[in-house]
Design a protein around this motif. Structure first.
Motif, PDB file in Angstrom:
ATOM      1  N   ARG A   7       0.851  -1.185   0.000  1.00 31.38           N
ATOM      2  CA  ARG A   7       0.000   0.000   0.000  1.00 31.38           C
ATOM      3  C   ARG A   7       0.890   1.238   0.000  1.00 31.38           C
ATOM      4  N   ALA A   8       0.456   2.237  -0.740  1.00 32.67           N
ATOM      5  CA  ALA A   8       1.218   3.482  -0.838  1.00 32.67           C
ATOM      6  C   ALA A   8       1.105   4.285   0.447  1.00 32.67           C
ATOM      7  N   ARG A   9       2.125   5.079   0.674  1.00 34.15           N
ATOM      8  CA  ARG A   9       2.108   6.070   1.753  1.00 34.15           C
ATOM      9  C   ARG A   9       1.700   7.399   1.127  1.00 34.15           C
ATOM     10  N   LEU A  10       1.024   8.233   1.901  1.00 33.68           N
ATOM     11  CA  LEU A  10       0.455   9.464   1.350  1.00 33.68           C
ATOM     12  C   LEU A  10       1.455  10.296   0.544  1.00 33.68           C
ATOM     13  N   PRO A  11       2.700  10.506   0.993  1.00 29.54           N
ATOM     14  CA  PRO A  11       3.623  11.302   0.171  1.00 29.54           C
ATOM     15  C   PRO A  11       3.932  10.659  -1.193  1.00 29.54           C
ATOM     16  N   GLU A  12       3.726   9.352  -1.318  1.00 29.94           N
ATOM     17  CA  GLU A  12       4.012   8.667  -2.587  1.00 29.94           C
ATOM     18  C   GLU A  12       2.955   8.928  -3.652  1.00 29.94           C
ATOM     19  N   ALA A  13       1.801   9.438  -3.271  1.00 31.32           N
ATOM     20  CA  ALA A  13       0.766   9.751  -4.257  1.00 31.32           C
ATOM     21  C   ALA A  13       1.293  10.739  -5.287  1.00 31.32           C
ATOM     22  N   GLU A  14       2.117  11.671  -4.849  1.00 29.80           N
ATOM     23  CA  GLU A  14       2.687  12.643  -5.779  1.00 29.80           C
ATOM     24  C   GLU A  14       3.651  11.970  -6.756  1.00 29.80           C
ATOM     25  N   ALA A  15       4.431  11.010  -6.292  1.00 28.62           N
ATOM     26  CA  ALA A  15       5.342  10.274  -7.179  1.00 28.62           C
ATOM     27  C   ALA A  15       4.542   9.499  -8.226  1.00 28.62           C
ATOM     28  N   VAL A  16       3.425   8.912  -7.816  1.00 27.08           N
ATOM     29  CA  VAL A  16       2.565   8.188  -8.755  1.00 27.08           C
ATOM     30  C   VAL A  16       2.026   9.145  -9.810  1.00 27.08           C
ATOM     31  N   TYR A  40      -6.859  12.879 -19.381  1.00 26.80           N
ATOM     32  CA  TYR A  40      -6.696  11.983 -18.236  1.00 26.80           C
ATOM     33  C   TYR A  40      -6.462  12.730 -16.929  1.00 26.80           C
ATOM     34  N   LEU A  41      -5.543  13.691 -16.951  1.00 27.66           N
ATOM     35  CA  LEU A  41      -5.210  14.398 -15.708  1.00 27.66           C
ATOM     36  C   LEU A  41      -6.336  15.324 -15.238  1.00 27.66           C
ATOM     37  N   ASP A  42      -7.248  15.681 -16.130  1.00 24.42           N
ATOM     38  CA  ASP A  42      -8.431  16.427 -15.695  1.00 24.42           C
ATOM     39  C   ASP A  42      -9.358  15.531 -14.872  1.00 24.42           C
ATOM     40  N   PHE A  43      -9.440  14.266 -15.277  1.00 28.98           N
ATOM     41  CA  PHE A  43     -10.291  13.312 -14.577  1.00 28.98           C
ATOM     42  C   PHE A  43      -9.602  12.739 -13.336  1.00 28.98           C
ATOM     43  N   TYR A  44      -8.268  12.655 -13.381  1.00 31.05           N
ATOM     44  CA  TYR A  44      -7.501  12.053 -12.291  1.00 31.05           C
ATOM     45  C   TYR A  44      -6.390  13.003 -11.835  1.00 31.05           C
ATOM     46  N   PRO A  45      -6.760  14.073 -11.135  1.00 35.45           N
ATOM     47  CA  PRO A  45      -5.750  15.013 -10.634  1.00 35.45           C
ATOM     48  C   PRO A  45      -5.010  14.415  -9.431  1.00 35.45           C
ATOM     49  N   LEU A  46      -3.997  15.107  -8.987  1.00 32.89           N
ATOM     50  CA  LEU A  46      -3.211  14.657  -7.838  1.00 32.89           C
ATOM     51  C   LEU A  46      -4.111  14.327  -6.653  1.00 32.89           C
ATOM     52  N   ARG A  47      -5.102  15.145  -6.420  1.00 31.26           N
ATOM     53  CA  ARG A  47      -6.016  14.938  -5.277  1.00 31.26           C
ATOM     54  C   ARG A  47      -6.683  13.565  -5.327  1.00 31.26           C
ATOM     55  N   TYR A  48      -7.020  13.102  -6.521  1.00 34.72           N
ATOM     56  CA  TYR A  48      -7.612  11.773  -6.679  1.00 34.72           C
ATOM     57  C   TYR A  48      -6.668  10.701  -6.123  1.00 34.72           C
ATOM     58  N   PHE A  49      -5.407  10.770  -6.469  1.00 36.44           N
ATOM     59  CA  PHE A  49      -4.438   9.769  -6.008  1.00 36.44           C
ATOM     60  C   PHE A  49      -4.222   9.874  -4.495  1.00 36.44           C
ATOM     61  N   GLN A  50      -4.252  11.073  -3.978  1.00 35.59           N
ATOM     62  CA  GLN A  50      -4.144  11.255  -2.534  1.00 35.59           C
ATOM     63  C   GLN A  50      -5.351  10.642  -1.827  1.00 35.59           C
ATOM     64  N   GLN A  51      -6.536  10.821  -2.389  1.00 34.43           N
ATOM     65  CA  GLN A  51      -7.754  10.250  -1.799  1.00 34.43           C
ATOM     66  C   GLN A  51      -7.726   8.725  -1.855  1.00 34.43           C
ATOM     67  N   GLN A  52      -7.291   8.187  -2.986  1.00 38.06           N
ATOM     68  CA  GLN A  52      -7.215   6.732  -3.120  1.00 38.06           C
ATOM     69  C   GLN A  52      -6.192   6.154  -2.147  1.00 38.06           C
ATOM     70  N   CYS A  53      -5.108   6.881  -1.937  1.00 37.36           N
ATOM     71  CA  CYS A  53      -4.096   6.459  -0.981  1.00 37.36           C
ATOM     72  C   CYS A  53      -4.683   6.452   0.429  1.00 37.36           C
ATOM     73  N   ALA A  54      -5.359   7.519   0.796  1.00 34.00           N
ATOM     74  CA  ALA A  54      -5.965   7.615   2.128  1.00 34.00           C
ATOM     75  C   ALA A  54      -6.994   6.508   2.348  1.00 34.00           C
ATOM     76  N   ALA A  55      -7.655   6.070   1.285  1.00 32.24           N
ATOM     77  CA  ALA A  55      -8.647   4.998   1.367  1.00 32.24           C
ATOM     78  C   ALA A  55      -8.006   3.609   1.368  1.00 32.24           C
ATOM     79  N   TYR A  59      -1.696   1.203  -4.443  1.00 30.32           N
ATOM     80  CA  TYR A  59      -0.556   0.326  -4.173  1.00 30.32           C
ATOM     81  C   TYR A  59       0.614   0.772  -5.035  1.00 30.32           C
ATOM     82  N   VAL A  60       1.819   0.609  -4.508  1.00 30.94           N
ATOM     83  CA  VAL A  60       3.009   0.942  -5.272  1.00 30.94           C
ATOM     84  C   VAL A  60       3.918  -0.272  -5.388  1.00 30.94           C
ATOM     85  N   LEU A  61       4.698  -0.244  -6.436  1.00 31.85           N
ATOM     86  CA  LEU A  61       5.790  -1.178  -6.643  1.00 31.85           C
ATOM     87  C   LEU A  61       7.051  -0.368  -6.390  1.00 31.85           C
ATOM     88  N   ALA A  62       7.747  -0.691  -5.311  1.00 25.80           N
ATOM     89  CA  ALA A  62       8.910   0.106  -4.909  1.00 25.80           C
ATOM     90  C   ALA A  62      10.195  -0.701  -5.084  1.00 25.80           C
TER      91      ALA A  62
END
Length: 164
Positions: A7-16, A40-55, A59-62
Motif C-alpha cells: 500500500r502506498a504512503r500518502l507522500p508517494e501519491a505525488e510520485a505516482v 486523463y489528468l483532468d479526470f484524475y488530478p493529484l487529489r484523486y491519487f491522494q484520496q485513493q491512498c488515504a482509502a 498500491y506501489v511497486l517500490a
C-alpha cells in the motif's frame, strides 16, 4: 531488480502522479493514443491519487531503495462492470510503471493477482483503451481476456478479465 508491492504512503501519491505525467508525455512522443488523448489528468488530478491512498486503495511497486517504480489502484467494485454478474474481484485502475523500469507493469499484475488470490477473489478485472494495440496485446498475453466494452467521457475501453 527486486521490488516490493505494498500500500502506498500518502507522500508517494505525488510520485505516482508524476509517473503518469511522464507516461502521457511518452505516449505523445511515440505516437500512442491513450491517456494523452482523453484529458486523463483532468479526470484524475493529484487529489484523486491522494484520496485513493488515504482509502488504502493505492498500491506501489517500490525498488529496494524505496523509489516508486509503478502503481495501481485496486477497487472492490467498478461501475464499468455493472452489466456483468457481481463477482469477487479486484478492479485494476490507473496502472502505471516508470519508463526506466522494464517489467514493472508485469510485476504489478502478478502481485495484484497474488493479493487477489490471498483475499479470496475469483477475478482480476481491468479495462484498456481500444486504440492502444500494444497494451491490449500485453494484457491478452497476460491472460486478460476481452469481456466487453466501456465508455467513460472521451474514453473508449475494452473490459478485460482474468480468472484466478
Amino acid at each position: 531488480m527486486n521490488y516490493t508491492f505494498r500500500r502506498a504512503r500518502l507522500p508517494e501519491a505525488e510520485a505516482v502522479y508524476h509517473l503518469i505525467e511522464q507516461r502521457i508525455r511518452w505516449m505523445d512522443e511515440v505516437g500512442i493514443s491513450g491517456w494523452n488523448k482523453t484529458r486523463y489528468l483532468d479526470f484524475y488530478p493529484l487529489r484523486y491519487f491522494q484520496q485513493q491512498c488515504a482509502a488504502g486503495q493505492l498500491y506501489v511497486l517500490a525498488s529496494d531503495a524505496g523509489q516508486v517504480q509503478g502503481a495501481v489502484i485496486l477497487l472492490e467494485e467498478d461501475v464499468r462492470w455493472a452489466n456483468f454478474a457481481p463477482a469477487a474481484a479486484f478492479y485494476v485502475h490507473n496502472l502505471v510503471s516508470a519508463l526506466d523500469a522494464p517489467g514493472a507493469g508485469a510485476a504489478i499484475l502478478a502481485q495484484t493477482e497474488a493479493l487477489a488470490r490471498a483475499k479470496g477473489k475469483q477475478f482480476v478485472r481491468l479495462d484498456c483503451a481500444q486504440t492502444n494495440a500494444s497494451l491490449n496485446r500485453f494484457y491478452e498475453a497476460s491472460g486478460y481476456l476481452p469481456r466487453g466494452k466501456c465508455t467513460d467521457g472521451p474514453y473508449q475501453g475494452i473490459l478485460r478479465e482474468k480468472a484466478l
